[in-house]
Design a protein around this motif. Structure first.
Motif, PDB file in Angstrom:
ATOM      1  N   GLY A 187       2.687   3.405  18.773  1.00 42.81           N
ATOM      2  CA  GLY A 187       3.496   2.809  17.719  1.00 42.81           C
ATOM      3  C   GLY A 187       4.067   3.894  16.828  1.00 42.81           C
ATOM      4  O   GLY A 187       3.988   5.089  17.146  1.00 42.81           O
ATOM      5  N   PRO A 188       4.642   3.497  15.706  1.00 48.09           N
ATOM      6  CA  PRO A 188       5.251   4.477  14.782  1.00 48.09           C
ATOM      7  C   PRO A 188       4.180   5.247  14.008  1.00 48.09           C
ATOM      8  O   PRO A 188       3.289   4.649  13.413  1.00 48.09           O
ATOM      9  N   MET A 189       4.311   6.562  13.991  1.00 46.51           N
ATOM     10  CA  MET A 189       3.317   7.425  13.352  1.00 46.51           C
ATOM     11  C   MET A 189       2.995   7.003  11.924  1.00 46.51           C
ATOM     12  O   MET A 189       1.852   7.113  11.469  1.00 46.51           O
ATOM     13  N   GLY A 190       4.013   6.551  11.204  1.00 50.62           N
ATOM     14  CA  GLY A 190       3.830   6.180   9.803  1.00 50.62           C
ATOM     15  C   GLY A 190       2.799   5.079   9.608  1.00 50.62           C
ATOM     16  O   GLY A 190       2.245   4.931   8.514  1.00 50.62           O
ATOM     17  N   PHE A 191       2.528   4.332  10.653  1.00 49.99           N
ATOM     18  CA  PHE A 191       1.541   3.261  10.518  1.00 49.99           C
ATOM     19  C   PHE A 191       0.146   3.829  10.285  1.00 49.99           C
ATOM     20  O   PHE A 191      -0.618   3.299   9.470  1.00 49.99           O
ATOM     21  N   ASP A 192      -0.210   4.893  10.975  1.00 53.19           N
ATOM     22  CA  ASP A 192      -1.520   5.538  10.730  1.00 53.19           C
ATOM     23  C   ASP A 192      -1.539   6.299   9.412  1.00 53.19           C
ATOM     24  O   ASP A 192      -2.482   6.173   8.623  1.00 53.19           O
ATOM     25  N   VAL A 193      -0.521   7.092   9.186  1.00 56.27           N
ATOM     26  CA  VAL A 193      -0.475   7.868   7.946  1.00 56.27           C
ATOM     27  C   VAL A 193      -0.503   6.912   6.754  1.00 56.27           C
ATOM     28  O   VAL A 193      -1.241   7.117   5.777  1.00 56.27           O
ATOM     29  N   GLY A 194       0.269   5.835   6.858  1.00 54.45           N
ATOM     30  CA  GLY A 194       0.348   4.857   5.771  1.00 54.45           C
ATOM     31  C   GLY A 194      -0.969   4.130   5.545  1.00 54.45           C
ATOM     32  O   GLY A 194      -1.326   3.811   4.400  1.00 54.45           O
ATOM     33  N   ALA A 195      -1.701   3.859   6.621  1.00 48.51           N
ATOM     34  CA  ALA A 195      -2.989   3.173   6.474  1.00 48.51           C
ATOM     35  C   ALA A 195      -3.927   4.002   5.599  1.00 48.51           C
ATOM     36  O   ALA A 195      -4.589   3.487   4.689  1.00 48.51           O
ATOM     37  N   LEU A 196      -3.976   5.287   5.864  1.00 47.75           N
ATOM     38  CA  LEU A 196      -4.862   6.155   5.087  1.00 47.75           C
ATOM     39  C   LEU A 196      -4.408   6.242   3.632  1.00 47.75           C
ATOM     40  O   LEU A 196      -5.219   6.080   2.702  1.00 47.75           O
ATOM     41  N   ILE A 197      -3.104   6.463   3.432  1.00 50.69           N
ATOM     42  CA  ILE A 197      -2.582   6.527   2.056  1.00 50.69           C
ATOM     43  C   ILE A 197      -2.869   5.226   1.312  1.00 50.69           C
ATOM     44  O   ILE A 197      -3.321   5.232   0.158  1.00 50.69           O
ATOM     45  N   ALA A 198      -2.643   4.104   1.964  1.00 57.98           N
ATOM     46  CA  ALA A 198      -2.869   2.797   1.324  1.00 57.98           C
ATOM     47  C   ALA A 198      -4.305   2.659   0.872  1.00 57.98           C
ATOM     48  O   ALA A 198      -4.580   2.231  -0.260  1.00 57.98           O
ATOM     49  N   ASN A 199      -5.239   3.032   1.737  1.00 60.05           N
ATOM     50  CA  ASN A 199      -6.637   2.818   1.398  1.00 60.05           C
ATOM     51  C   ASN A 199      -7.119   3.804   0.345  1.00 60.05           C
ATOM     52  O   ASN A 199      -7.988   3.471  -0.467  1.00 60.05           O
TER      53      ASN A 199
END
Ligand SMILES: Nc1ncnc2c1ncn2[C@@H]1O[C@H](COP(=O)(O)OP(=O)(O)O)[C@@H](O)[C@H]1O
Ligand SMILES: Nc1ncnc2c1ncn2[C@@H]1O[C@H](COP(=O)(O)OP(=O)(O)O)[C@@H](O)[C@H]1O
Ligand SMILES: [Mg+2]
Ligand SMILES: [Mg+2]
Ligand SMILES: [Mg+2]
Ligand SMILES: [Mg+2]
Ligand SMILES: [Mg+2]
Lengths: 380, 380
Positions: free
Chosen positions: A222-234
């Motif tokens: 999937g799109p890389m931002g989904f993993d990076v964003g998950a960490l930032i969000a949490n």
């Protein structure tokens, strides 16, 4: 049994030579029971992802020793105490000076190393095809992150009545819904890299000097931002929950400061490491940016800058979507849930919701990660 | 044998009850020979794509009667004379009043009908996985469209010496190379719909009242704009070649006018038909834009407008990339090749090259398809 996860069973098996972890999937969601069936295939894909990620980031992912598809069992390295789940550490107000270094390594190695910058198109399409099989987990993500928070759904819950109006407003916010639809389509269509797929702070185990990323059962391309964003969000949720945990002895100001710095460091170190891999001619051998085309330093730098700009934007959009769903959707976070006073909790949650909405709607207006933490600090 | 294609063998088999077409793939490229091997899998994927597209656009795609994977043979409907390949009709200066209606139907039905607007995520990922197997054809596209025109490659050729400087300039045009890299990444990563994959005017057979789309051996799940752009590119090439075919008896002004109108009509009718499908609640049952989220007419209209805006931009970008590669890459078009005078040909080709570059670099600055045909008319 030590599993504190929602979905599977995790056992520690101790013997004379040491201990191992046995993780078993049953054909339903653990916390709900047989009324919510869930494919056993997920543990097969978790194994594939663990092995791939372990190969790319060896110290940061448990080694898989054995996998049995018929019994839906993984035997893997035991991450022993004093390691705890990062979310628990954050709720307790602890800080982890090496976390940003480790997580930026994990993200850079796994995302770069499975992308078309590093991999040729034959291998890439082969792996994408294989991970298409983890569709039931993708479907679940689509439902709980990108759909349910924006409709009336029995799964949804929030701190009521305090957030009733906030939750209702999401369903009427057309600008937000349009931006979320865009993120959802990219999630469903764009096979940019092998993602962990569920990279919240409950999927990370930490000590002062080690960090281990577990539980990639939602892994897919999937799109890389989904993993990076998950960490930032949490991390942002952890930050915004700190005021709810403040006491006379510990006002949590140090923890808050550290979390924000950790977000900045994680992104900046991730970016630097990802670009260092890309600049390594022995590693950037994929088909997307062939050296013959990108034959000058300024051209390559321009491509990298455009890439990173889009990745930051994606990451912030997905971070926002993930913050929103943790406040009004099916799965909440202990960071907020453990704030006993409902009014205090709702105040923290509202800040998270509002920041999440901004990140989704204005992802392109944040020029850098420092803008994001400034917005978190200023949020109300 | 009637095959005028470059890759495969096509036979007409006549019997007392009528005629059929037999298309056979050999494990190499027909015009080159055994020195250029090519997977037989392509004819399997051609069959899958023909069947899927025939189901969605029955009158516009030949029916497959029989397929044998071991013999790499398709038996399909014979599109009988007076039908000819569209490119030949365009080179001859003919016009086809129903072409835009038919091609917009084909594009709307096949692209909408295989997208996540119409299809759920389980079926989508299943089909994406299957078509990942056509990777060798995708790799070839990546090479000849997105890479070779921008590097020194033995496959490349152009009208020399007239276009030597133009070809060299492509390799130094960083803005162009960045935009092409973006298009390439989207081509490699974004599984938006089942594409024909090679939708030039040589893949379309026409009479005054019928249009049939053949030869989807490059079929795969990719960005919709790649198919739409292929058609636009080849119509623009036809348009820009007309001056090279003008004679005292036929100045080709009518053909030129018709081709430009056909481009406008194809896009506008495609857009209208695609949106009509999307507005049909019995058809828009996919997972990307659920009715529960898109629960108001203004919201749905806004989503559609954003979608179409991005699709036009993608289409123009891909159209430009395809025009460029037809002038300086391995495979040229008869529209230009059949202009005997090299100076005249080079003049037409240079206009195509310059328009292609503009479409790639400025795809977002064209506000509508009429802007594009205006640019084609004004091009020099
Ligand atoms: N390799 C491991 N070493 C030590 N503890 C582990 C390990 N894997 C899982 N655990 C413990 O079990 C919990 C649940 O594991 P996890 O893989 O997240 O399962 P679930 O899929 O159910 O969320 C973790 O939060 C952690 O406490
Ligand atoms: N179904 C058909 N009916 C009539 N003619 C056909 C049919 N399919 C192919 N042809 C003829 O054979 C030519 C080559 O077929 P095509 O499928 O384009 O093969 P290739 O893959 O080699 O390009 C076409 O240009 C057309 O003239
Ligand atoms: Mg877990
Ligand atoms: Mg899990
Ligand atoms: Mg809560
Ligand atoms: Mg052909
Ligand atoms: Mg062909």
């Amino acid at each position: 049994e030590v599993g504190d996860g929602n979905i599977n069973f995790v056992y520690i098996v101790e013997g004379p030579k040491g201990a191992l972890v046995v993780k078993q999937a049953l054909p339903y969601v653990r916390v709900v029971g047989e009324s919510w069936p869930m494919t056993l295939d997920r543990i097969f894909f978790e194994t594939l992802a663990l092995r791939q990620q372990h190969a790319l980031a060896p110290g940061l992912v448990p080694e898989v020793h054995f996998f049995s598809r018929p019994s839906a069992v993984i035997v893997m390295e035991y991450v022993a105490p004093p390691a705890i789940v990062l979310r628990k550490g954050l709720v307790a107000g602890r800080t982890y000076p090496l976390l940003a270094a480790h997580m930026s390594d994990f993200l850079a190695q796994t995302l770069f190393g499975t992308s078309l910058i590093a991999i040729n198109t034959e291998v890439h399409r082969d792996r994408v095809a294989e991970f298409c099989g983890n569709v039931e987990m993708c479907r679940l993500t689509e439902q709980v992150i990108f759909t349910e928070p924006y409709v009336i759904a029995t799964n949804n819950r929030w701190t009521a009545p305090q957030l009733d109006a906030d939750a209702a407003a999401l369903r009427e916010d057309n600008e937000l819904k349009l931006a979320v639809a865009r993120l959802k389509a990219k999630f469903m269509e764009r096979a940019q890299a092998l993602l962990h797929g569920d990279l919240h702070t409950g999927s990370v185990m930490v000590t002062a000097d080690r960090t281990v990323v577990i539980d990639p059962e939602f892994g897919f391309y999937g799109p890389m931002g989904f993993d990076v964003g998950a960490l930032i969000a949490n991390l942002l949720l952890a930050y915004l929950s700190q005021d709810g945990h403040a006491t006379a002895e510990n006002n949590r100001e140090d923890a808050k400061k550290w979390i924000l710095q950790c977000i900045v460091d994680t992104w900046q170190q991730f970016e630097a490491k990802f670009l260092a891999l890309w600049n390594d001619k022995s590693k950037a051998v994929g088909d997307a940016y062939p050296a013959a085309v990108f034959n000058s330093a300024p051209l390559l730098a321009a491509a990298q800058q455009a890439f990173m700009r889009e990745l930051l934007e994606d990451s912030l959009g997905y971070a926002g979507a993930k913050m929103i769903r943790r406040i009004v959707g099916i799965a909440h976070v202990e960071d907020m849930e453990s704030i006993a006073d409902a009014d205090v909790r709702a105040a923290c949650e509202r800040r998270a919701l509002n920041l999440g909405k901004r990140l989704v709607k204005e992802s392109s207006s944040f020029k850098s990660i420092t803008d994001v933490v400034a917005a978190a600090q200023a949020s109300a």
